[in-house]
Design a protein around this motif. Structure first.
Motif, PDB file in Angstrom:
ATOM      1  N   ILE A   1       0.852  -1.191   0.000  1.00 14.65           N
ATOM      2  CA  ILE A   1       0.000   0.000   0.000  1.00 14.65           C
ATOM      3  C   ILE A   1       0.889   1.241   0.000  1.00 14.65           C
ATOM      4  N   THR A   2       0.587   2.141  -0.910  1.00 12.60           N
ATOM      5  CA  THR A   2       1.217   3.453  -0.935  1.00 12.60           C
ATOM      6  C   THR A   2       0.129   4.486  -0.680  1.00 12.60           C
ATOM      7  N   VAL A   3       0.349   5.348   0.289  1.00 17.43           N
ATOM      8  CA  VAL A   3      -0.597   6.437   0.570  1.00 17.43           C
ATOM      9  C   VAL A   3      -0.081   7.674  -0.144  1.00 17.43           C
ATOM     10  N   VAL A   4      -0.942   8.258  -0.977  1.00 20.76           N
ATOM     11  CA  VAL A   4      -0.570   9.438  -1.754  1.00 20.76           C
ATOM     12  C   VAL A   4      -1.457  10.599  -1.311  1.00 20.76           C
ATOM     13  N   CYS A   5      -0.829  11.670  -0.867  1.00 22.72           N
ATOM     14  CA  CYS A   5      -1.538  12.826  -0.306  1.00 22.72           C
ATOM     15  C   CYS A   5      -1.652  13.934  -1.334  1.00 22.72           C
ATOM     16  N   ASP A   6      -2.874  14.299  -1.649  1.00 18.81           N
ATOM     17  CA  ASP A   6      -3.159  15.385  -2.580  1.00 18.81           C
ATOM     18  C   ASP A   6      -3.209  16.697  -1.804  1.00 18.81           C
ATOM     19  N   ASN A   7      -2.053  17.313  -1.633  1.00 19.01           N
ATOM     20  CA  ASN A   7      -1.920  18.628  -1.008  1.00 19.01           C
ATOM     21  C   ASN A   7      -2.355  18.657   0.462  1.00 19.01           C
ATOM     22  N   VAL A   8      -2.000  17.631   1.218  1.00 15.85           N
ATOM     23  CA  VAL A   8      -2.224  17.636   2.666  1.00 15.85           C
ATOM     24  C   VAL A   8      -1.085  18.446   3.275  1.00 15.85           C
TER      25      VAL A   8
ATOM     26  N   GLY B   1       1.875  -0.601   8.511  1.00 16.10           N
ATOM     27  CA  GLY B   1       2.837  -1.254   7.631  1.00 16.10           C
ATOM     28  C   GLY B   1       2.756  -0.822   6.179  1.00 16.10           C
ATOM     29  N   VAL B   2       2.492   0.453   5.958  1.00 15.13           N
ATOM     30  CA  VAL B   2       2.415   0.996   4.598  1.00 15.13           C
ATOM     31  C   VAL B   2       3.814   1.027   4.003  1.00 15.13           C
ATOM     32  N   GLU B   3       3.923   0.641   2.733  1.00 16.47           N
ATOM     33  CA  GLU B   3       5.248   0.584   2.113  1.00 16.47           C
ATOM     34  C   GLU B   3       5.814   1.956   1.755  1.00 16.47           C
ATOM     35  N   ASN B   4       4.933   2.931   1.456  1.00 15.50           N
ATOM     36  CA  ASN B   4       5.428   4.241   1.061  1.00 15.50           C
ATOM     37  C   ASN B   4       4.359   5.300   1.294  1.00 15.50           C
ATOM     38  N   LEU B   5       4.801   6.483   1.657  1.00 20.98           N
ATOM     39  CA  LEU B   5       3.940   7.645   1.871  1.00 20.98           C
ATOM     40  C   LEU B   5       4.448   8.744   0.942  1.00 20.98           C
TER      41      LEU B   5
ATOM     42  N   ALA C   1      -2.712   2.064  -4.316  1.00 20.45           N
ATOM     43  CA  ALA C   1      -2.297   3.444  -4.081  1.00 20.45           C
ATOM     44  C   ALA C   1      -3.538   4.157  -3.563  1.00 20.45           C
ATOM     45  N   LEU C   2      -3.527   4.468  -2.271  1.00 18.75           N
ATOM     46  CA  LEU C   2      -4.651   5.141  -1.627  1.00 18.75           C
ATOM     47  C   LEU C   2      -4.438   6.644  -1.720  1.00 18.75           C
ATOM     48  N   ILE C   3      -5.304   7.317  -2.476  1.00 21.36           N
ATOM     49  CA  ILE C   3      -5.199   8.759  -2.647  1.00 21.36           C
ATOM     50  C   ILE C   3      -6.098   9.426  -1.615  1.00 21.36           C
ATOM     51  N   ILE C   4      -5.509  10.315  -0.827  1.00 19.99           N
ATOM     52  CA  ILE C   4      -6.277  11.065   0.165  1.00 19.99           C
ATOM     53  C   ILE C   4      -6.173  12.549  -0.170  1.00 19.99           C
TER      54      ILE C   4
ATOM     55  N   GLN D   1      -8.141  10.626  10.238  1.00 19.72           N
ATOM     56  CA  GLN D   1      -9.130   9.665  10.743  1.00 19.72           C
ATOM     57  C   GLN D   1      -9.639   8.780   9.614  1.00 19.72           C
ATOM     58  N   ALA D   2      -9.950   9.380   8.478  1.00 13.81           N
ATOM     59  CA  ALA D   2     -10.431   8.618   7.329  1.00 13.81           C
ATOM     60  C   ALA D   2      -9.356   7.652   6.824  1.00 13.81           C
ATOM     61  N   THR D   3      -8.102   8.098   6.798  1.00 16.18           N
ATOM     62  CA  THR D   3      -7.008   7.234   6.355  1.00 16.18           C
ATOM     63  C   THR D   3      -6.847   6.056   7.303  1.00 16.18           C
TER      64      THR D   3
END
Length: 166
Positions: free
Chosen positions: A17-24, A41-45, A115-118, A152-154
């Motif tokens: 899982i990669t968490v990708v932040c859209d302008n956080v 245990g996310v592989e990349n932020l 790839a989880l986009i937040i 919280q949502a993440t």
């Protein structure tokens, strides 16, 4: 007896899982995202945007997890998403839309790369990024509010995804 990170029986593990932040850009949120990504245990932020507060202001909430979580800061979110698609990631946006699916109804395949986009704390995920996604998911809420804090949502999304990938 209360346990701490030295005495728990949790097994260290990394999920695809990669968490990708859209302008956080809120420093406490950035720090909390490091902690959440470490905990699940996310592989990349990946932070996308300008003025990402990596530094002293976010370390109060990160509790040194920025030293153990793989992360990078990029300027072009669209390019980052297209590169993740090329690497076989399923692009999942966490956003309430007219066609989003409840997160608990979304079923992952074993070892599926996500790839989880937040989104931005105030404006969510940009429309052009939503159009690149393979799925748009929302968290059912039962009160009067139609949104929750991005961290919280993440947390909820990562809990659901790691539960399915175990």
């Amino acid at each position: 007896m209360q346990l701490n990170h030295y005495t728990t029986q949790f097994k260290e593990r990394t999920f695809p899982i990669t968490v990708v932040c859209d302008n956080v850009t809120n420093a406490p949120n950035v720090g909390s995202l490091f902690r959440v990504c470490d905990a699940f245990g996310v592989e990349n932020l990946v932070f996308c945007g300008e003025h990402i507060p990596i530094g002293r202001k976010m370390t109060k909430t990160s509790r040194a997890t920025e030293k153990v979580v793989n992360y990078n800061v990029v300027s072009d979110l669209k390019t980052e998403i297209l590169q993740l698609k090329e690497k076989g990631y399923t692009i999942v946006c966490l956003e309430i839309t007219s066609n989003s699916l409840a997160i608990h109804d979304y079923k992952l395949q074993p070892n599926q790369k996500i790839a989880l986009i937040i989104g931005d704390e105030n404006f969510g995920i940009h429309k052009d990024i939503l159009e690149l996604s393979d799925a748009t998911l929302h968290i059912n809420m039962f009160g009067q509010n139609s949104s929750m804090n991005v961290v919280q949502a993440t947390n909820i999304a990562l809990y659901e995804f790691t539960k399915q990938l175990q």
